[in-house]
Design an enzyme around this catalytic site. Structure first.
Site, PDB file in Angstrom:
ATOM      1  N   SER A 149       0.859  -1.181   0.000  1.00 28.71           N
ATOM      2  CA  SER A 149       0.000   0.000   0.000  1.00 28.71           C
ATOM      3  C   SER A 149       0.895   1.231   0.000  1.00 28.71           C
ATOM      4  O   SER A 149       2.044   1.181   0.476  1.00 28.71           O
ATOM      5  CB  SER A 149      -0.896   0.015   1.244  1.00 28.71           C
ATOM      6  OG  SER A 149      -1.543   1.259   1.402  1.00 28.71           O
ATOM      7  N   TYR A 162      -2.724  -0.787  10.481  1.00 26.49           N
ATOM      8  CA  TYR A 162      -2.632  -1.130   9.067  1.00 26.49           C
ATOM      9  C   TYR A 162      -1.323  -0.609   8.473  1.00 26.49           C
ATOM     10  O   TYR A 162      -0.617  -1.332   7.749  1.00 26.49           O
ATOM     11  CB  TYR A 162      -3.828  -0.538   8.315  1.00 26.49           C
ATOM     12  CG  TYR A 162      -3.841  -0.843   6.837  1.00 26.49           C
ATOM     13  CD1 TYR A 162      -4.245  -2.095   6.376  1.00 26.49           C
ATOM     14  CD2 TYR A 162      -3.457   0.113   5.898  1.00 26.49           C
ATOM     15  CE1 TYR A 162      -4.260  -2.380   5.019  1.00 26.49           C
ATOM     16  CE2 TYR A 162      -3.466  -0.157   4.543  1.00 26.49           C
ATOM     17  CZ  TYR A 162      -3.870  -1.407   4.110  1.00 26.49           C
ATOM     18  OH  TYR A 162      -3.879  -1.692   2.768  1.00 26.49           O
TER      19      TYR A 162
END
Length: 265
Positions: A149, A162
């Site tokens: 990501s 995350y």
């Protein structure tokens, strides 16, 4: 040497929806045999039923579903067993795609939230990679593709767990790439921005009122297309979307400015 999908053997985790599902379909259309892992059996069966419409010969016969949670060691072993049975113990591609997330301040979260996210997003793919290395060493122009990501490059508020998991995957990928270079195994890191998928429908330990602000979202199949291109070219890293690139490169140029922009009021 480019990676070619035709007659290759691939593993894709998180295959029931989003990027993983789109990748499976693209691989099948290109002539690959795909070991697809996900927890939702009905979704894998739907994907299997649609495989014969993948515009490639014998696509349904080249689809091998493995149902189960990738954090379970027995499930990981079954994924490797199935992959190893397809072409004499050879594996050409491992896509670590399965992932979960959460929204909300770190101070308000239970410790279990961090542990669950790290188990799914980091420990499980790392251990699956460990199991797959012997098969990959026998593969043709083998590639390990880790779906990361842009938040593995620049962290943002309310996604601390995350972000931590994606930073860990980023660091692991960079280190492993250097270690495996003499073996011919390429490690490709793909870093999308927000993806239009079911990811936000499966957030854990997140209050219903939490929202996520982001720019530069792509449809899942567009990310899958970019991922396939990166795998074929055996690239080291690709960052998806202009918004994602802007965040990453702005942080590299001037972290204090990005810190000020992202700071919560």
């Amino acid at each position: 040497m480019r990676w070619e999908p035709k007659e290759s053997v691939a593993i894709v985790t998180g295959a029931s929806s989003g990027i993983g599902r789109c990748l499976c379909r693209r691989l099948l259309r290109s002539g690959a045999s795909v070991v697809a892992n996900a927890r939702r059996e009905e979704r894998l069966l739907e994907l299997q039923d649609s495989a014969d419409n993948a515009s490639a010969d014998n696509a349904e016969q080249r689809f091998f579903p493995v149902v189960g949670d990738v954090t379970d060691p027995t499930v990981r072993q079954e994924i490797i067993r199935v992959a190893g049975s397809i072409r004499s113990g050879e594996l050409d591609l491992l896509v670590n795609n399965a992932g979960i997330g959460a929204l909300g301040p770190f101070a308000d979260a239970e410790p279990s939230r961090l542990r669950r996210i790290m188990e799914v997003n980091f420990f499980a793919p790392v251990e699956l990679t460990r199991l797959a290395l012997d098969l990959l060493r026998r593969g043709r122009a083998p590639v390990i593709c880790n779906l990361c990501s842009v938040l593995g490059h620049r962290a943002v508020p309310d996604k601390s767990e995350y972000c931590a998991s994606k930073f860990a995957m980023h660091g692991f990928s960079d280190s492993l790439r250097a270690e495996l270079a003499p073996t011919g195994i390429q490690v490709t890191l793909v870093s999308p921005s927000t993806t239009e998928s079911e990811f936000f429908d499966s957030l854990i330990d997140t209050d219903a009122g939490q929202t996520s602000k982001s720019i530069g979202s792509w449809p899942a199949d567009r990310v899958a297309k970019a991922t396939m291109s990166a795998i074929r070219a055996r690239r080291s890293e690709v960052i998806c979307s202009l918004g994602g690139k802007a965040l990453v490169y702005a942080d590299r140029l001037s972290p204090p400015i990005v810190n000020a922009v992202l700071k919560k009021s």
